[in-house]
Design a protein around this motif. Structure first.
Motif, short mmCIF file in Angstrom:
data_model
loop_
_atom_site.label_atom_id
_atom_site.label_comp_id
_atom_site.label_asym_id
_atom_site.label_seq_id
_atom_site.Cartn_x
_atom_site.Cartn_y
_atom_site.Cartn_z
N MET A 1 -17.23 0.53 -6.16
CA MET A 1 -17.05 1.38 -4.99
C MET A 1 -16.18 2.58 -5.36
SD MET A 1 -15.56 0.34 -1.29
CE MET A 1 -13.91 0.99 -1.21
N THR A 2 -16.60 3.75 -4.99
CA THR A 2 -15.84 4.96 -5.25
C THR A 2 -14.69 5.08 -4.25
OG1 THR A 2 -17.86 6.02 -5.99
CG2 THR A 2 -16.04 7.47 -5.49
N SER A 3 -13.54 5.50 -4.74
CA SER A 3 -12.40 5.71 -3.86
C SER A 3 -12.72 6.83 -2.87
CB SER A 3 -11.16 6.09 -4.67
OG SER A 3 -10.76 5.01 -5.46
N PRO A 4 -12.19 6.72 -1.65
CA PRO A 4 -12.47 7.74 -0.64
C PRO A 4 -11.68 9.02 -0.85
CG PRO A 4 -10.96 6.12 0.24
CD PRO A 4 -11.35 5.64 -1.13
N ASP A 5 -12.14 10.09 -0.19
CA ASP A 5 -11.37 11.32 -0.11
C ASP A 5 -10.15 11.03 0.76
OD1 ASP A 5 -13.49 12.49 -1.45
OD2 ASP A 5 -14.17 13.70 0.26
N ASN A 6 -9.02 11.66 0.43
CA ASN A 6 -7.76 11.43 1.15
C ASN A 6 -7.06 12.73 1.46
OD1 ASN A 6 -6.97 8.35 0.79
ND2 ASN A 6 -7.95 9.03 -1.10
N ILE A 7 -6.51 12.84 2.65
CA ILE A 7 -5.57 13.91 2.96
C ILE A 7 -4.20 13.25 2.87
CG2 ILE A 7 -4.72 15.51 4.71
CD1 ILE A 7 -7.65 15.87 5.61
N LEU A 8 -3.37 13.78 1.97
CA LEU A 8 -2.14 13.12 1.54
C LEU A 8 -0.92 14.02 1.64
CD1 LEU A 8 -3.50 11.88 -1.91
CD2 LEU A 8 -3.38 10.54 0.19
N LEU A 9 0.22 13.35 1.68
CA LEU A 9 1.51 14.00 1.49
C LEU A 9 2.13 13.41 0.23
CD1 LEU A 9 2.90 13.82 5.15
CD2 LEU A 9 1.71 15.73 4.05
N HIS A 10 2.65 14.27 -0.64
CA HIS A 10 3.27 13.82 -1.89
C HIS A 10 4.77 14.05 -1.85
CE1 HIS A 10 -0.38 13.04 -4.22
NE2 HIS A 10 -0.90 13.99 -3.48
N LEU A 11 5.49 13.13 -2.47
CA LEU A 11 6.95 13.22 -2.53
C LEU A 11 7.42 14.29 -3.51
CD1 LEU A 11 7.81 9.41 -2.72
CD2 LEU A 11 7.65 10.87 -0.69
N SER A 12 8.68 14.65 -3.41
CA SER A 12 9.28 15.55 -4.39
C SER A 12 9.20 14.88 -5.76
CB SER A 12 10.74 15.83 -4.03
OG SER A 12 11.52 14.65 -4.24
N LYS A 13 9.29 15.65 -6.82
CA LYS A 13 9.18 15.11 -8.18
C LYS A 13 10.24 14.03 -8.45
CE LYS A 13 7.05 19.09 -10.45
NZ LYS A 13 5.72 18.63 -10.14
N ARG B 1 -10.01 14.47 -3.81
CA ARG B 1 -11.39 13.98 -3.89
C ARG B 1 -11.55 13.25 -5.24
NH1 ARG B 1 -14.89 16.43 -0.02
NH2 ARG B 1 -14.04 18.33 0.88
N PRO B 2 -11.40 11.93 -5.25
CA PRO B 2 -11.46 11.18 -6.52
C PRO B 2 -12.79 11.32 -7.26
CG PRO B 2 -10.67 9.77 -4.75
CD PRO B 2 -11.10 11.06 -4.13
N ARG B 3 -13.91 11.40 -6.52
CA ARG B 3 -15.22 11.50 -7.18
C ARG B 3 -15.29 12.70 -8.12
NH1 ARG B 3 -16.09 10.79 -2.47
NH2 ARG B 3 -16.77 12.84 -1.91
N THR B 4 -14.74 13.82 -7.67
CA THR B 4 -14.82 15.06 -8.45
C THR B 4 -13.50 15.43 -9.10
OG1 THR B 4 -14.37 16.35 -6.46
CG2 THR B 4 -16.70 15.97 -7.02
N GLN B 5 -12.46 14.60 -8.86
CA GLN B 5 -11.11 14.86 -9.39
C GLN B 5 -10.57 16.21 -8.92
OE1 GLN B 5 -9.39 12.47 -11.80
NE2 GLN B 5 -10.77 11.39 -10.43
#
Length: 169
Positions: free
Chosen positions: A1-13, A155-159
């Motif tokens: 199964m391909t991972s889904p597209d995600n709208i994300l928030l990322h933490l500070s480095k 978008r994991p499918r297309t990186q």
């Protein structure tokens, strides 16, 4: 199964590195290795629709950087493998923006959003209690507040990573 597209928030480095250090310590204790990039998911879909992407591009930049506070530990899942996460609290502005983006995703959960940071994926049910105790031991009591410095579509499918907002504040 391909991972889904995600709208994300990322933490500070720095905070992302703190979480990765906790992942490493948990792995050294014999728990399943966590390879995911630490993030806070707003919504996901097998193929993210334009309406959700447009709402994210409109609503997320004004709330970045976004402040979060650890409010507890939660367990998600009903099968043999569980997800352990930190339950997070944030401002009304961030909550409202995230709920509007989620509502624009027909594959989402409407305006429902449970802000959390996954700290353990695919943890066998029999290890959940031990995992939570070890997670508490490996996490500094001073690491309560976090800052999301980037909002993006992954978008994991297309990186492909589409950044809606980025701030190092």
């Amino acid at each position: 199964m391909t991972s889904p597209d995600n709208i994300l928030l990322h933490l500070s480095k720095d905070e992302e590195q703190q979480v990765r250090s906790i992942f490493a310590a948990m792995s050294e204790r014999g728990f399943p290795q966590q390879r995911q990039t630490p993030h806070i998911t707003i919504t996901y879909s097998p193929l993210m629709g334009d309406a959700a992407i447009e709402r994210a591009a409109e609503l997320l930049p004004p709330v970045i950087p976004a402040q979060f506070r650890r409010a507890g530990t939660v367990v998600f899942g009903t099968k043999g493998k569980q997800t352990i996460a930190w339950l997070l609290e944030t401002s009304d502005e961030v909550e409202d923006a995230a709920r509007e983006v989620s509502a624009a995703n027909p594959d989402g959960r409407g305006k429902q959003w449970i802000p959390h940071l996954t700290m353990g994926l695919r943890i066998p049910r029999s290890l959940v209690g031990e995992y939570i105790m070890a997670l508490d031991e490996e996490t500094s009591s001073h690491f309560k507040n976090m800052t999301a410095t980037r909002a993006s579509l992954w978008r994991p499918r297309t990186q492909e990573l589409t950044v809606f907002a980025h701030s190092e504040a």
